[in-house]
Design a protein around this motif. Structure first.
Motif, PDB file in Angstrom:
ATOM      1  N   UNK A  32     -94.012   8.670  43.601  1.00  0.00           N
ATOM      2  CA  UNK A  32     -93.123   8.074  42.593  1.00  0.00           C
ATOM      3  C   UNK A  32     -92.098   7.141  43.229  1.00  0.00           C
ATOM      4  N   UNK A  33     -91.570   7.528  44.379  1.00  0.00           N
ATOM      5  CA  UNK A  33     -90.614   6.653  45.065  1.00  0.00           C
ATOM      6  C   UNK A  33     -91.281   5.352  45.502  1.00  0.00           C
ATOM      7  N   UNK A  34     -92.510   5.457  45.987  1.00  0.00           N
ATOM      8  CA  UNK A  34     -93.264   4.259  46.377  1.00  0.00           C
ATOM      9  C   UNK A  34     -93.526   3.379  45.160  1.00  0.00           C
ATOM     10  N   UNK A  35     -93.906   3.996  44.047  1.00  0.00           N
ATOM     11  CA  UNK A  35     -94.146   3.232  42.821  1.00  0.00           C
ATOM     12  C   UNK A  35     -92.857   2.565  42.337  1.00  0.00           C
ATOM     13  N   UNK A  36     -91.737   3.257  42.445  1.00  0.00           N
ATOM     14  CA  UNK A  36     -90.459   2.695  42.004  1.00  0.00           C
ATOM     15  C   UNK A  36     -90.079   1.488  42.867  1.00  0.00           C
ATOM     16  N   UNK A  37     -90.260   1.624  44.186  1.00  0.00           N
ATOM     17  CA  UNK A  37     -89.960   0.479  45.072  1.00  0.00           C
ATOM     18  C   UNK A  37     -90.872  -0.704  44.762  1.00  0.00           C
ATOM     19  N   UNK A  38     -92.143  -0.422  44.539  1.00  0.00           N
ATOM     20  CA  UNK A  38     -93.096  -1.477  44.202  1.00  0.00           C
ATOM     21  C   UNK A  38     -92.728  -2.115  42.867  1.00  0.00           C
ATOM     22  N   UNK A  39     -92.346  -1.291  41.913  1.00  0.00           N
ATOM     23  CA  UNK A  39     -91.933  -1.791  40.602  1.00  0.00           C
ATOM     24  C   UNK A  39     -90.720  -2.712  40.738  1.00  0.00           C
ATOM     25  N   UNK A  40     -89.727  -2.262  41.502  1.00  0.00           N
ATOM     26  CA  UNK A  40     -88.527  -3.082  41.701  1.00  0.00           C
ATOM     27  C   UNK A  40     -88.858  -4.421  42.347  1.00  0.00           C
ATOM     28  N   UNK A  41     -89.750  -4.394  43.332  1.00  0.00           N
ATOM     29  CA  UNK A  41     -90.141  -5.640  43.997  1.00  0.00           C
ATOM     30  C   UNK A  41     -90.878  -6.551  43.024  1.00  0.00           C
ATOM     31  N   UNK A  42     -91.748  -5.980  42.198  1.00  0.00           N
ATOM     32  CA  UNK A  42     -92.478  -6.775  41.206  1.00  0.00           C
ATOM     33  C   UNK A  42     -91.518  -7.392  40.199  1.00  0.00           C
ATOM     34  N   UNK A  47     -89.035 -11.949  37.885  1.00  0.00           N
ATOM     35  CA  UNK A  47     -87.823 -12.577  37.331  1.00  0.00           C
ATOM     36  C   UNK A  47     -87.595 -13.948  37.951  1.00  0.00           C
ATOM     37  N   UNK A  48     -87.832 -14.042  39.248  1.00  0.00           N
ATOM     38  CA  UNK A  48     -87.675 -15.332  39.920  1.00  0.00           C
ATOM     39  C   UNK A  48     -88.651 -16.349  39.342  1.00  0.00           C
ATOM     40  N   UNK A  49     -89.863 -15.921  39.073  1.00  0.00           N
ATOM     41  CA  UNK A  49     -90.844 -16.829  38.485  1.00  0.00           C
ATOM     42  C   UNK A  49     -90.510 -17.159  37.033  1.00  0.00           C
ATOM     43  N   UNK A  55     -90.570 -20.310  28.638  1.00  0.00           N
ATOM     44  CA  UNK A  55     -90.640 -19.363  27.523  1.00  0.00           C
ATOM     45  C   UNK A  55     -89.830 -18.098  27.830  1.00  0.00           C
ATOM     46  N   UNK A  56     -89.519 -17.362  26.770  1.00  0.00           N
ATOM     47  CA  UNK A  56     -88.685 -16.158  26.886  1.00  0.00           C
ATOM     48  C   UNK A  56     -89.507 -15.009  27.462  1.00  0.00           C
ATOM     49  N   UNK A  57     -88.851 -14.186  28.244  1.00  0.00           N
ATOM     50  CA  UNK A  57     -89.540 -13.043  28.860  1.00  0.00           C
ATOM     51  C   UNK A  57     -88.897 -11.722  28.440  1.00  0.00           C
TER      52      UNK A  57
END
Length: 142
Positions: A32-42, A47-49, A55-57
Motif C-alpha cells: 500500500x505504501x508503494x502504491x501510494x508513492x506511485x499514485x502521488x508521483x502519477x 497535473x503538470x501535463x 480542457x478541465x481535469x
C-alpha cells in the motif's frame, strides 16, 4: 513427555500462525505504501501535463483524490490489523512461555521423584548389606 506437550504444540502453532499473519500484514502495508508513492508521483506528473492542456481535469482530480483516500483508508485498516496481530502475538507467546514453564517444572519434579526413588533404593541396599554384615559378625562372635 509431559501432560503439557499437546497444549504446548497447539500454542506453538498459534504463535507460528500469528507470525505468518503479521508477515502478510506487513507485506500488505508495504504494498500500500508503494502504491501510494506511485499514485502521488502519477498525480504530480499528470497535473503538470494537465496545465498544458486546454480542457478541465476536475473529474480526473476527483477520481485521483478518491483513489488516494482509498489507499489511505486501506493503509489505516492494515495498520490497525497489524496492531491487533501484534497484541495477539504477545498474548500467544506469553501463554506459550507459561506452558513451557509448567512443562519444565513437571519434568524437574519427575526427575526429583525419580532421583529420590533411586536414592531410596540405594539406601535400602546399603542398609541390607549393613544388616547382613552385622548379622554375620554376630554369628561369628556367638
Amino acid at each position: 513427555m509431559t501432560p503439557f506437550d499437546t497444549a504446548l504444540r497447539v500454542q506453538r502453532r498459534e504463535v507460528d500462525a500469528v507470525k505468518v499473519s503479521i508477515s502478510v500484514e506487513v507485506e500488505r502495508i508495504t504494498t500500500l505504501e508503494t502504491q501510494a508513492r506511485s499514485h502521488d508521483a502519477t498525480v504530480q506528473h499528470e497535473r503538470a501535463l494537465a496545465y498544458a492542456l486546454p480542457f478541465a481535469s476536475d473529474a480526473w482530480t476527483a477520481r485521483m483524490k478518491a483513489e488516494r483516500r482509498r489507499l489511505d483508508e486501506a493503509a489505516y485498516l492494515a495498520q490497525a490489523r497489524l496492531g491487533r496481530l501484534r497484541a495477539q502475538a504477545v498474548e500467544a507467546y506469553g501463554t506459550m512461555r507459561a506452558i513451557e514453564g509448567a512443562a519444565e517444572r513437571y519434568e524437574d519434579e519427575a526427575e526429583r521423584v525419580l532421583s529420590l526413588a533411586e536414592q531410596s533404593a540405594i539406601d535400602d541396599i546399603a542398609a541390607a548389606r549393613f544388616l547382613r554384615a552385622r548379622a554375620s559378625i554376630r554369628k561369628r562372635s556367638a
